[in-house]
Enzyme design. Structure first.
Site, PDB file in Angstrom:
ATOM      1  CD  GLN A   1      -2.945  -1.154   2.278  1.00 31.87           C
ATOM      2  OE1 GLN A   1      -2.648  -1.748   3.292  1.00 31.87           O
ATOM      3  NE2 GLN A   1      -4.086  -0.519   2.134  1.00 31.87           N
TER       4      GLN A   1
ATOM      5  NE  ARG B   1      -0.162  -4.602  11.875  1.00 32.00           N
ATOM      6  CZ  ARG B   1      -1.246  -4.778  11.127  1.00 32.00           C
ATOM      7  NH1 ARG B   1      -2.209  -3.870  11.117  1.00 32.00           N
ATOM      8  NH2 ARG B   1      -1.390  -5.862  10.395  1.00 32.00           N
TER       9      ARG B   1
ATOM     10  CG  HIS C   1      -0.919  -5.998   5.354  1.00 28.46           C
ATOM     11  ND1 HIS C   1      -1.043  -5.395   6.583  1.00 28.46           N
ATOM     12  CD2 HIS C   1      -2.040  -5.649   4.660  1.00 28.46           C
ATOM     13  CE1 HIS C   1      -2.175  -4.697   6.628  1.00 28.46           C
ATOM     14  NE2 HIS C   1      -2.801  -4.840   5.469  1.00 28.46           N
TER      15      HIS C   1
ATOM     16  CG  ASN D   1      -3.590  -7.212   8.078  1.00 27.20           C
ATOM     17  OD1 ASN D   1      -3.712  -6.658   9.171  1.00 27.20           O
ATOM     18  ND2 ASN D   1      -4.337  -6.888   7.030  1.00 27.20           N
ATOM     19  CD  GLU D   2      -8.015  -6.582   7.940  1.00 28.22           C
ATOM     20  OE1 GLU D   2      -8.257  -6.620   6.732  1.00 28.22           O
ATOM     21  OE2 GLU D   2      -8.239  -5.588   8.642  1.00 28.22           O
TER      22      GLU D   2
ATOM     23  CG  ASN E   1      -6.505  -4.967  11.680  1.00 33.21           C
ATOM     24  OD1 ASN E   1      -5.744  -4.707  12.612  1.00 33.21           O
ATOM     25  ND2 ASN E   1      -6.084  -5.299  10.479  1.00 33.21           N
TER      26      ASN E   1
ATOM     27  CE1 TYR F   1      -9.782   0.854   9.414  1.00 32.40           C
ATOM     28  CE2 TYR F   1      -9.753  -1.542   9.508  1.00 32.40           C
ATOM     29  CZ  TYR F   1      -9.099  -0.348   9.291  1.00 32.40           C
ATOM     30  OH  TYR F   1      -7.779  -0.334   8.965  1.00 32.40           O
TER      31      TYR F   1
ATOM     32  CD  GLU G   1      -5.144  -2.608   9.473  1.00 35.78           C
ATOM     33  OE1 GLU G   1      -6.240  -2.381   8.910  1.00 35.78           O
ATOM     34  OE2 GLU G   1      -4.279  -3.343   8.975  1.00 35.78           O
TER      35      GLU G   1
ATOM     36  CD1 TRP H   1      -6.048   2.215   7.360  1.00 34.95           C
ATOM     37  CD2 TRP H   1      -4.281   0.902   7.845  1.00 34.95           C
ATOM     38  NE1 TRP H   1      -5.482   1.812   6.178  1.00 34.95           N
ATOM     39  CE2 TRP H   1      -4.408   1.006   6.451  1.00 34.95           C
ATOM     40  CE3 TRP H   1      -3.235   0.135   8.388  1.00 34.95           C
ATOM     41  CZ2 TRP H   1      -3.520   0.365   5.574  1.00 34.95           C
ATOM     42  CZ3 TRP H   1      -2.366  -0.498   7.520  1.00 34.95           C
ATOM     43  CH2 TRP H   1      -2.523  -0.385   6.122  1.00 34.95           C
TER      44      TRP H   1
ATOM     45  CD  GLU I   1      -8.431   0.674   1.775  1.00 38.15           C
ATOM     46  OE1 GLU I   1      -7.337   0.854   2.334  1.00 38.15           O
ATOM     47  OE2 GLU I   1      -9.267  -0.153   2.176  1.00 38.15           O
ATOM     48  CD1 TRP I   2      -6.671  -2.932   0.878  1.00 44.36           C
ATOM     49  CD2 TRP I   2      -5.053  -3.917  -0.319  1.00 44.36           C
ATOM     50  NE1 TRP I   2      -5.607  -3.202   1.717  1.00 44.36           N
ATOM     51  CE2 TRP I   2      -4.615  -3.788   1.008  1.00 44.36           C
ATOM     52  CE3 TRP I   2      -4.183  -4.503  -1.259  1.00 44.36           C
ATOM     53  CZ2 TRP I   2      -3.349  -4.228   1.432  1.00 44.36           C
ATOM     54  CZ3 TRP I   2      -2.930  -4.941  -0.848  1.00 44.36           C
ATOM     55  CH2 TRP I   2      -2.530  -4.806   0.479  1.00 44.36           C
TER      56      TRP I   2
END
Ligand SMILES: *[C@@H]1O[C@H](CO)[C@@H](O)[C@H](O)[C@H]1NC(C)=O
Ligand SMILES: *[C@@H]1O[C@H](CO)[C@@H](O)[C@H](O)[C@H]1NC(C)=O
Length: 519
Positions: free
Chosen positions: A60, A117, A162, A206-207, A348, A350, A417, A460, A467-468
């Protein structure tokens, strides 16, 4: 309590000194949320050793996608294909962090964080994914970054994976191939060996839930596969074993010398029943067990998937006419190998969603989304970020942390995050300031009132980044990055100042109570 002004950078480093934000002077941060029991602001501080940080990930931010011997990752392939990412944008240059190490560290110092991180790009270190392709130049980049962090007094938290899998490993099936367990273990071993003297906090994955569902089932993320109903379960199964192997390698070969901690980072929203009906309440009870528990339960509890998950996928598979469940099984020795492979829990978080019960029509379409008889939705009244899925619901974090304590005990938790997106270029980001103040305040309540063992918090993100699938259209940065300028200048947003203030105060000090700062 703390000698605030003596050792922290002055906030005037941002060009003007900080004015106490009006919103924190109120009892409630949001008009939408004013339940006195739930939403009243808490003026208190965190323990002295609380770890404040900011987070990023290699693909990213780094750019330099083919520099100095780096191999291609699945995200290079995916974004180069066209038609995959918003406006066909790529991470080829991203924030150019590969060449802007000094500025990135300066930003961390401006914020006053104690920890950073970031993630390692596997194909930068091992271009074809395997140990034989060791790339010294890539390794040296991360050594320079780690050395600079140590010099700046900033503790690294390093994510091994990640999402930027070496393309050569996807060519043999990626995470759907069991061989990935040993390839990932070799990679982890090399990272512990090369970087472990400088790293005390390691994250394996990650996730897992996001990259396995989006990458192997929905197809909206790299590698773009649509193996609906089985791809994510198979890929996820491999990542759980790979995580456990890496943890054991650290435990057996490195822990005595390096004294670090290793865990995974799990993604979970909070799930609130949509109505008071029994069906909705049971669906909302199921949701965290499946979403967080899919990966956390094997690792934190007993080496196996949650019973409710096994039951639902087995039944749905049977209704399809299958004779075995689409959810793979662990052997007894695998369960032993997996259980307990954590030193903390990375979370993480949100947003929050409503859950309602929804039984599916027959015959069933097989998919992770449909396997659990639930439907997710959000409330139009909740404040909105730029990402379609991201509504601002601060109290959900406290409830989720309480759920974790209730189900997994007093495991040390790092929020790895948390943050929100905006769409346009704007450094005046009042909503993001409120987001950070309110979510951090809910974390503080979870810690002080509910006794949840929260050890640290990472915003984050440090800066706007790739962003992907949304490319550069969703901006999560404390710092704004100008992607039209080849120099990729970074500018602090108002939220950077607000976050720095929270860090400097180690929480929230009421403007009217000066004695606290002078104790
Ligand atoms: C993105 O790539 C696809 C496939 O090559 C192409 O059809 C489309 O026109 C491109 N879109 C933009 C905005 O360049
Ligand atoms: C799954 O199937 C078993 C056996 O038919 C049944 O007893 C159980 O209630 C089912 N569970 C769910 C959640 O439908």
């Amino acid at each position: 309590m703390k000698l605030l002004t003596m050792f922290m950078l002055p906030l005037s480093i941002f060009g003007h000194s900080l004015v106490e934000s009006e919103s924190t002077d109120n009892k409630f941060i949001f008009d939408t949320f004013q339940d006195p029991k739930r939403d009243t602001f808490l003026w208190e501080t965190f323990p002295d050793d609380f770890l404040w940080g900011a987070a990023t990930a290699s693909y990213q931010i780094e750019g330099a996608w083919d520099a100095d011997g780096k191999g291609p990752s699945i995200w290079d392939t995916f974004s180069h294909e066209g038609g995959r990412v918003y406006q066909n944008q790529t991470g080829d240059e991203a924030c150019s962090s590969y060449n802007k190490l000094k500025r990135d560290i300066e930003m961390l110092q401006e914020l006053g964080v104690k920890s950073y991180r970031f993630s390692l790009s596997w194909p930068r270190i091992l271009p074809d994914g395997t140990a034989k392709s060791f790339n010294k130049a890539g390794v040296n980049y991360y050594k320079r970054l780690l050395d600079a962090l140590v010099r700046a007094g900033i503790e690294p938290m390093v994510t091994l994976y990640h999402w930027d899998l070496p393309q050569d490993l996807q060519d043999i099936g990626g995470w759907e191939n069991e061989m990935m367990v040993s390839y990932f273990s070799d990679y982890a071993d090399i990272c512990f060996r090369e970087f472990g003297n400088r790293v005390k906090l390691w994250i394996t994955f990650n996730e897992q839930i996001i990259f396995t569902t989006h990458g192997y089932e929905i197809g909206s993320h790299a590698p773009g596969l649509k193996h609906s109903g089985y791809g994510a379960y198979r890929a996820g199964h491999t990542t759980i074993k790979a995580h456990a192997q890496a943890w054991h390698i650290y435990d057996q070969k490195y822990r005595n010398k390096q004294h670090g901690k290793v865990s995974a980072v799990f993604q979970s929203s909070w799930f609130e029943p949509k109505t008071n009906s029994l069906g909705d309440k049971l669906a909302a009870k199921r949701a965290p067990e499946v979403v967080l528990g899919w990966f956390a339960h094997p690792i934190l509890v007993d080496g196996d998937y949650p019973a409710v998950m096994k039951e639902y996928v087995a039944n749905a598979s049977r209704l399809q006419g299958l004779t075995t469940s689409r959810l793979p099984e662990f052997t007894e020795s695998e369960k032993k190998m997996i259980a307990g492979t954590y030193d903390f829990l990375g979370l993480n978080h949100y947003t929050t969603t409503y859950v309602s019960h929804k039984a599916r029509a027959q015959p069933r379409v097989a998919s992770f989304d449909l396997d659990f008889d639930m439907e997710l939705s959000q409330d139009e009244a909740w404040p909105k970020a730029a990402s379609s899925w991201l509504k601002v619901v601060p109290w959900g974090l406290r409830r989720l942390l309480g759920w974790i304590k209730e189900n997994y005990g007093d495991v040390p938790i790092y929020i790895t995050e948390n943050g929100m997106s905006q769409s346009g270029m704007d450094t005046n980001d009042e909503l993001r300031i409120k987001y950070y103040q309110s979510y951090i305040n809910e974390m503080l309540k979870a810690h002080l009132i509910d006794g949840v063992n929260v050890k640290g918090y990472f915003a984050w993100s440090l800066m706007d980044n790739f962003e992907w699938a949304e490319g550069y259209s969703e901006k999560f940065g404390l710092y704004e990055v100008d992607f039209d300028d080849p120099k990729r200048p970074r500018t602090p947003r108002d939220s950077a100042r607000a976050y720095a203030e929270i860090i400097q105060n180690n929480g929230f000090i009421h403007p009217g109570s000066k004695e606290k700062t002078e104790l």
